[in-house]
Design an enzyme around this catalytic site. Sequence first.
Site, mmCIF file in Angstrom:
data_model
loop_
_atom_site.group_PDB
_atom_site.id
_atom_site.type_symbol
_atom_site.label_atom_id
_atom_site.label_comp_id
_atom_site.label_asym_id
_atom_site.label_seq_id
_atom_site.Cartn_x
_atom_site.Cartn_y
_atom_site.Cartn_z
ATOM 1 N N GLU A 14 27.677 2.745 7.188
ATOM 2 C CA GLU A 14 27.440 2.794 7.163
ATOM 3 C C GLU A 14 27.725 1.411 8.514
ATOM 4 O OE1 GLU A 14 23.135 -1.037 6.614
ATOM 5 O OE2 GLU A 14 25.511 -1.002 6.326
ATOM 6 N N ASP A 72 28.756 0.816 3.276
ATOM 7 C CA ASP A 72 28.341 -0.391 3.226
ATOM 8 C C ASP A 72 28.733 -1.298 4.655
ATOM 9 O OD1 ASP A 72 25.954 -2.078 2.005
ATOM 10 O OD2 ASP A 72 27.138 -3.984 2.269
ATOM 11 N N ASP A 124 28.047 3.376 -3.298
ATOM 12 C CA ASP A 124 27.440 2.690 -2.848
ATOM 13 C C ASP A 124 29.119 1.597 -2.359
ATOM 14 O OD1 ASP A 124 26.411 1.013 -0.951
ATOM 15 O OD2 ASP A 124 24.823 1.548 -0.985
ATOM 16 N N HIS A 132 16.946 2.390 1.658
ATOM 17 C CA HIS A 132 16.689 1.394 0.493
ATOM 18 C C HIS A 132 16.393 0.427 2.054
ATOM 19 C CE1 HIS A 132 20.718 0.368 1.348
ATOM 20 N NE2 HIS A 132 20.352 -0.290 1.049
ATOM 21 N N ASP A 133 16.744 0.391 3.290
ATOM 22 C CA ASP A 133 16.433 -0.963 4.237
ATOM 23 C C ASP A 133 15.017 -0.950 5.232
ATOM 24 O OD1 ASP A 133 19.013 -2.303 3.213
ATOM 25 O OD2 ASP A 133 20.139 -1.175 4.189
HETATM 26 C C1 GLC Z 1 23.470 -2.886 4.213
HETATM 27 C C2 GLC Z 1 22.479 -3.373 2.998
HETATM 28 C C3 GLC Z 1 21.533 -3.647 2.767
HETATM 29 C C4 GLC Z 1 21.863 -4.998 1.840
HETATM 30 C C5 GLC Z 1 23.657 -5.149 3.153
HETATM 31 C C6 GLC Z 1 24.629 -6.580 2.325
HETATM 32 O O1 GLC Z 1 22.974 -2.802 5.280
HETATM 33 O O2 GLC Z 1 22.349 -1.582 3.819
HETATM 34 O O3 GLC Z 1 20.636 -3.476 1.634
HETATM 35 O O4 GLC Z 1 21.365 -5.939 1.911
HETATM 36 O O5 GLC Z 1 24.210 -4.641 3.520
HETATM 37 O O6 GLC Z 1 25.248 -5.450 1.656
#
Ligand code: GLC
Length: 559
Positions: free
Chosen positions: A254, A197, A98, A328-329
């Site tokens: 993402e 990310d 990640d 995970h979110d």
């Molecule tokens: C992304 C991750 C999340 C995290 C955020 C900040 O959205 O998936 O879990 O809190 O970035 O890094």
Amino acid sequence: MNKKWWKEAVAYQIYPKSFYDSNADGIGDLRGIIEKLDYLVDLGINVIWISPFFKSPMIDNGYDISDYYSVDPIFGSNADLEALIEAANQKGIKLLFDLVVNHCSDQHEWFQRAISDPNSKERDYFVIRKGNQLTNWRSIFGGSVWTKLPGSEDEYYMHVFAKEQPDLNWENPELRQEIYQMINYWLDKGIGGFRVDAIVYLKKNQAFPDFPSDGPDGLASVNLGSQNQAGIGEFLTELKAATFENYDCVTVGEAFGVPQAQLSEYSGENGYFSMIFDFTYDVPDGTNGEPWYVKKPWTVKDWKQKIYQSQKILSEFGVWSPNHMENHDSARVVNRFFEAEQINFASTTMIGALDFFLRGTPFIYQGQELGMKNATIKDPSIFDDIQTKDQYQVALEAGFSSAEALKAVLHRSRDNARTPMQWTAGNYAGFSSAQPWLPVNDDYKEYNVTVEQADANSILHFYQKMIEIRQKSAYREILIYGDFRPVYLDLDNVVAYDRHLNGKTVRVICNFQNELFNLELCPQAEKYQLILSNYEQVLSEAGLIKLNPYQVILVEIFK
Ligand code: GLC
Ligand code: CA
């Protein structure tokens, strides 16, 4: 359509803190992943995305990295990581790390130096502005994006997320080089690539304007000034050229809110990333970015249009999508789509199959293949997730009672996906022999790997079958590379689509309701070959197929 190994993969996401604890401290770790690799091989997946395991104060569970080169001691050591890379490679599994480079932790040495020495080069590694130059942007985890830089007179640093996650200043070329070096360091170790990310936040609107407030706090979403801003493409082009492009790796961005017109730039055949997640249809009854207590009525009829639309647009723009229903979110998919009394084997496997056979690379989130459900947290003090705690306050401030606020945030809480993986019916679901950092779900005795492995009709076996069909059956090519075409558009509670390649058609049909439904399969074609169903019997008479409640079938159609 170019063929690529990662288009042919099935990926699995691991949240390391909750996957498997190998040393009895209640926290999952890298050795734990190594021990469970064979489980994943059996399942049939061949790519693993692991959420962050680098050194971190764990304000955001590892998404606040204080050292990009060292494994956090709670997860093990760098030697464990090397062992994991080697073990995975030996088993034919590609590992995706990640990549969290929009921000780091306030404990990172860069930030520490930026604080201690105003003349350090690291001072410019962060987005720092004077008190009279601040904007009214609201951070994703609540409050202003600006926090006073410790020790300074009148300087503030920007953070899109928590104040312990200072944003990196991508305008600074030296910082960018440091990041590229780090990326190449890990690619040279033989990993398969990255999930990237929060990548749409790299570029800040350099005019730093205020925006009309969109909430009672007088602030405006940071997305307006920092998401997909003009000029971000220059950073992403350079990033790709300096790193990913020189390896046979996969990158999964993402990328919330990429405008349609920019989809192919982000992720076409020559895009910045191999794939980008599409979040337009993941919450049926809300919107990303809105307070979690906002729940809107939804219908299958409207929701399915979002999936159809997404598949249509992505293929028009030549974008390959990483299809996912959980991460995970997110809350667990079954709880997002069904009321408690509707959650059963059929509904769980139906929603799983609906997503799994879409065009793109399926991503399965740990425990999804067992039918894991939302956390059974009964007391807000048990929440661990920083965003859940904020959203709980947001709900209280909006006038919800504490019981209502709890209910409202439980529906969306990120802790839902973070409860320990359920391995056995034993203590702590076999996740650990010590008390886990987040409580195990109440239903672990029924839903766990051991019990489901022993039951040929379990959710786990259904997932295994889906993977086998996509990866190893005669339908492999069509399920991977076939076109997507929605069908039965006039049937409100049926979600169905064809995958079509070289004159062959495979159809996925979901009876998205808790009732029987008589479907006229195909007026001109009487013949079909059943490939998969979540009921033992598919009843068919005189051209009609009787679909059971929440039945899904996968059939080859002969015209
Ligand atoms: C992304 C991750 C999340 C995290 C955020 C900040 O959205 O998936 O879990 O809190 O970035 O890094
Ligand atoms: Ca451990």
